[in-house]
Design an enzyme around this catalytic site. Structure first.
Site, short mmCIF file in Angstrom:
data_model
loop_
_atom_site.label_atom_id
_atom_site.label_comp_id
_atom_site.label_asym_id
_atom_site.label_seq_id
_atom_site.Cartn_x
_atom_site.Cartn_y
_atom_site.Cartn_z
CB THR A 168 -0.88 0.03 1.26
OG1 THR A 168 -1.45 -1.26 1.41
CG2 THR A 168 -1.96 1.06 1.15
N GLY B 158 3.10 -3.01 7.93
CA GLY B 158 3.14 -3.65 9.25
C GLY B 158 4.53 -4.14 9.60
CD GLU C 252 -4.88 -10.40 2.94
OE1 GLU C 252 -5.12 -11.25 2.09
OE2 GLU C 252 -3.73 -10.15 3.36
#
Lengths: 728, 728
Positions: A149, A188, A442
């Site tokens: 992203t 993350g 997702e």
């Protein structure tokens, strides 16, 4: 009228109340637990995993509500470390199951391993061994993060702005972030813990853009964790939930990596800059699919966990005396409270059975996908791709609606606790915050729903052409008769077969409606893409109805399978049959507009359906607490005083609040803000200003002026209003 | 196929994109702002209040996401101190309006003043002056808190367990908490900042229980804030939201207060223990009613704020190229995205207009209620009580559905931001967490909905008897004809008058269905209370449909009123008319099952309605950003980079994240948990254990044993499975 104090009855304790709920079980609890949990073997494995984390002191859960973001992150990292030996030594499918249990206790966890899937699906065999040897799996010397992203791009992976430009002279790629909006975002593990990132970037070779590919980019020196040259990283900071993960942002400024760091299972770049592309780009979506599958199973589990809390509390909480009763009624005895919770329970069970059947299907398909190579023949490839198409569409709708259902279930359970649902210690606000992102990542749920709807439109077109459809869309093989079918009689309304026929008819009609709107737009000269946009609302409705019907069919099929092996007299099938009918009827009630519009049911039959929902709720209320027991969660996993097995709700909640908030009656800010407030002299402007007799003076001046001027200007209306004297 | 790098187009900046949205406005923006904001005077007052808090440094908002609970509480208390001079010096209605603005910036705030309402509604005139002189209003020497809820009782105020026993000897009440479950719970301000509490407790005099009354109980010594004897207080700790308020729990152990500390406007206890009760107990509910009214207005504002963020972001965010377009499309150009946001906008506007009309009605009624005294005559009392009954039922349904609507709107806006909706800095997760409790306190929404449904059943019975009904239930005066009315023709489907007639017919039918189920249960011999429980699902549906129809009528009426004064050519009425029709049609679509079931619309007409929703969304999309401008919130109130007026979304978000999370690439826990992980030696149990050649040895032993024993016992299947060697 006053009542004598002596007449006040003493209600049974919460523990006595819940114990009574477990008397005379209508089914064999252990057998029901196996049925709910995908069989004895799976249940025992889950129990083993639950015991292992419960005894692991790092998995302490009761204090998580008061940890700071930094404390949560540290604990997550420590927990993560204890999982590493499992990932290296356990079979991947067992490890996945272990992670499902861990996720129920700590949902932030799983993202740590996302990079693994990305590399597995994109790397050649040699690349995979190379990164394994570097510590990818065992996390010795390498911690990965998943870099897809960007600040301005998420769903549209093809539109990512980060570039990977091949430099033929040095045989390197130059990874670069061209603008603020191209900053890698939400990554993350990037903020503090990752050493490497799998970066999605536009492959540029010799001035040509080849679309988004994946590159392994080192971020930090693994000994000191200092950032490598050209890498800028920051902390994303506070999130809605999942603060245990250190999401970060990354900017690359002309960072050079060896050519071999591009994952080349699909697209390859040779030493002299030749780009070899795979025949079919969608093969790279395998990793995304796997994630979605797991999310359906997670959704079922999360919903069951929330319902365990809400139903056990509803059994214990007493509120209002009804009629002549001396005692206040249990919440669970109110028809409206049964209506709030038990249809959601039936839905959670339906999601569970759906996930068991889909997981098997998806695993089979993943195996086939992975065995596809450049030497596979055309027929083989085509068959796998057909299957991929259907699986993709089905999984898209299921991922979307199951994660939405779970989120809604958590919220409804939270609200059903009344005020206590607003306490962090109830566990439900945190579950909501953690679950919410499942609806976005997702694959954003709305986009996935539309994808599913697009595929249904295309299946309808195939069916019209006479092509026989497999699996979940087989009801379209019944065209055109299926469109006009209706319930044969009022008496037949509640048969499971009638319900299934109803779902077939209504699903076929909503898909037809989307198809016809699409075809109409095409005929009026719109391009294909625009025509699809114009029927997006209809596609959305089609996918919603189709998915609900699909889940009902999965549940019904699972029930038929179970009935083959289950002893007849232990009550398991009888109760599951009730739950299945409740799900079917309630989902019909929720989609009543479609069932009426396409005249499968008459208004009278819809009333029969609604009354059946109410009756089944009353019937299942009798074993509602036992059903939560059959979900098989330990108190440790439940982590809520309101969902305790023993029903000792108030005392344990009170004790937890006291333990988490040590006695400190005077606020730390007492001297700074409270004392100055409470001891201040009231501020009264110009108490003695009346003595100036200003108004008389003004009146005199004004009178003089008016003589001169004739008319005074008026101030703004609002201003005047504001200056009125206070009346209180 | 690769594309040449040189062909990549540069999209306009977000700021350029949003500026374009404001070209060629179809309405006079300032006039629209007045219409949306209840008129010029109210809008200017709100603008004044917004400016005052924006310039108040304590009302800094951009940093709130990273403050700890203690920091938030300190800041809230400091802000509270700056508001105190207004509460003392401003008219109560202006102060209320100021608080509405403050609540939009900081929703935790208002609860601080709840005790004021409680005392105002329960105290005699002398008691009121006494507590004012003690500092109740000005908070000199006294900070109050509102002590109703207990650990085991919330909604059922009559079931509270705390006792207030009159001691005739000393002329005192003894306030006592008999058990853990009777602990006062959730008491806002109790943990650290309150000196006095208005305690709801069972009045016991001479062994008789007179039900729940209110008592002012001192908690802390106002100079030192030490707890008074018999008072135990703790901190409730972490909540879902609103952590700025120090909610606490309180246990009283035989705490003595003077008799005069009982609020005696309604029930009085004399020196010798005579209890004088008021003729009608519900008079004490006035204070609750006032709270609900304000919550409807809040709900509209909160929804508008969330929509401002979502719509402005949707104008700026680009995602996917559609068809031949060179640029990615704005989210707002997607029909599905319009469908996600614009019906919610129409609902927020409907809630706003409803609140303006209801606030006026409720204020009128409150005045009448307060002027009622012991000397009021019976007719006067009866009239006020009839009105109270209707107002109570209407406000119950409105409070429930408007707070639910607002919560759902926030969540849908949050999700519409995609991943960024998961960032705390988007503002929406915090708004959700703050709003959630609005659905529970001041009357749990489900309970209020059922109350509203109960009142509708009773109105239906009145209408059947021929009684003429006022206000919101006037459609029942059209019985029985109204039940079977239907849309006159396909062409008439979309007239606002047809929509209104549709709401009348469908509302009347859902109320009838609840009434008939109730009557049926009564006739079968059930008691009244039980019969009501048995039709609770039908009451719920009745209240839901009735309230949506009521809001549509309010909006429509407001539109007719506005059209009288508004210049015809400024576009305001035209656009509001579209919004009103969108609300009406969309709400019908949401309740389509009822409109089809009662055959007001045919399936074909429902398609006309659905297509109109899609068309109106496309029409209103053109001025969507301007409509958010007309809501008139400052960037300070919006407090989200995604909702900025200037559209500079990415840069300001990026800058805010950087400012809130200073550069710190190595985690504070690096040495403790990361280094030991990454630098560890891989744990490989018994690397050299193979040399033991154990298996051959075992095989030998085993062979010997089997000869002896015949057959070995088999271990549990699951156990065996678990011990399989890892395959990866």
């Amino acid at each position: 009228m006053p009542t004598p104090l002596a007449d006040t009855p003493t209600p049974p304790t919460p523990m006595e109340t819940i114990a009574k709920e477990r008397l005379n079980p209508p089914f064999d609890l252990r057998r029901m637990t196996y049925a709910m949990g995908d069989g004895e073997k799976e249940v025992k494995l889950r129990e083993k995993h639950m015991m292992e984390i419960q005894r692991n002191p790092l998995f302490r859960l009761d204090d998580i509500h008061d940890l700071t973001k930094d404390q949560l992150r540290e604990r997550t990292m420590a927990k993560f470390s204890t999982m590493v030996s499992y990932v290296s030594n356990e079979r991947i499918d067992e490890f996945q199951k272990r992670m499902n249990v861990v996720s129920l206790a700590d949902p932030g966890f799983w993202t740590r391993f996302v990079i693994l899937g990305a590399i597995r699906s994109g790397a050649t065999a040699n690349q995979m061994s190379y990164w394994m040897s570097k510590g990818l799996l065992g996390l010795n010397g390498m911690v990965g993060c998943f870099g897809m992203t960007e600040l301005a791009h998420g769903s549209n992976v093809a539109g990512l702005e980060t570039t990977a430009t091949f430099d033929e002279q040095t045989d390197e790629f130059v990874i670069h972030t061209p603008s603020v909006s191209a900053t890698k975002w939400w990554i993350g593990g990037a903020a503090h813990s990752a050493t490497h990132c799998s970066v999605f970037a536009q492959l540029i070779v010799k001035g040509q853009v080849y679309g988004t590919k994946t590159f392994i980019v080192p971020l930090r020196e693994p000994k000191t964790y200092q950032l490598l040259p050209g890498v800028a990283i920051g902390d994303i900071g506070k999130k809605m939930g999942r603060d245990g993960i250190d999401n970060g942002w990354i900017q690359f400024t002309n960072v050079r990596i060896p050519r071999a760091y591009m994952l080349m299972k699909h697209t390859q770049v040779t030493r002299d800059g030749e780009v070899r592309e795979p025949p079919l780009a969608q093969l790279t979506y395998g990793a995304l699919l796997q994630g979605r599958t797991a999310m359906v199973a997670d959704a079922a589990n999360v919903a069951k966990k929330a319902l365990t809390i809400a139903i056990r509390y509803a059994a214990v909480r007493r509120q209002f005396k009804v009629g002549e009763n001396k005692l206040e009624s249990q919440l669970l005895d109110y028809p409206i409270h049964q209506r709030r919770l038990l249809p959601l329970l039936s839905q959670a069970v339906a999601m569970g059975f759906t996930s068991y059947r889909m997981t098997a299907l998806f695993e089979e398909m993943s195996g086939q996908l992975e065995s596809l190579g450049s030497d596979s023949d055309e027929a083989e490839t085509k068959e796998v791709l057909e299957k991929l198409k259907e699986t993709h569409a089905t999984s898209a709708g299921l991922k979307a609606f199951c994660t939405w259902n779970a989120l809604e279930t958590i919220e409804k359970c939270r609200a059903s606790l009344g005020g206590h649902g607003y306490s962090a210690y109830s566990g439900l606000p945190g579950m909501y915050a953690d679950q919410a992102v499942q609806c976005t990542w997702e694959g954003d749920n709305t986009i996935l729903t539309l994808q599913s709807g697009r595929s249904l439109v295309s299946s309808y077109a195939d069916a019209v052409k006479g092509q026989k459809l497999p699996g979940g869309t087989a009801y379209l093989n019944g065209l055109p008769g299926v469109l006009t079918a209706s319930c044969p009689s009022d008496e037949a309304t509640l048969d499971l077969k009638t319900l299934e026929a109803g779902w077939d008819t209504v699903s076929a009609n909503v898909v037809r409606q989307a198809y016809e709107k699409f075809e109409g737009a095409m005929k009026s000269g719109k391009g294909r893409e625009e025509a699809l946009e114009l029927c997006s609302q209809e596609r959305f409705v089609a996918a919603r109805v189709h998915t609900a019907g699909y889940m009902f069919r999965m549940f019904h099929e699972a029930l038929v399978e179970l009935a083959k092996d289950e002893p007849k007299d232990n009550g398991v099938i009888k109760t599951l049959d009730d739950i299945c009918r409740l799900y079917g009827c309630w989902a019909i009630e929720e989609n009543a507009a479609q069932f009426l519009k396409y005249k499968f049911f008459t208004p009278k039959q819809m009333d029969i359906i609604s009354n059946e929902v109410t009756s089944l709720c009353a019937e299942l209320r009798k074993c509602a607490v036992l059903l939560t027991d059959s979900f098989g969660f330990t108190d440790h996993i439940i982590n809520s005083p309101f969902g305790r097995y023993d029903g000792n709700v108030y005392e344990s909640y009170y004790n937890q609040v006291k333990a988490a908030n040590p006695h400190n009656p005077v606020a730390p800010y007492f001297e700074r803000v409270i004392r100055p407030l409470i001891e201040r002299e009231p501020l009264e402007l110009g108490d003695d200003a009346d003595s100036m007799e200003l108004d008389d003076e003004i009146a005199e001046i004004q009178a003089e002026r008016e003589e001169e001027k004739g008319e005074a200007e008026t101030a703004d209306e609002a201003e005047k209003e504001l200056k009125k004297p206070a009346e209180e």
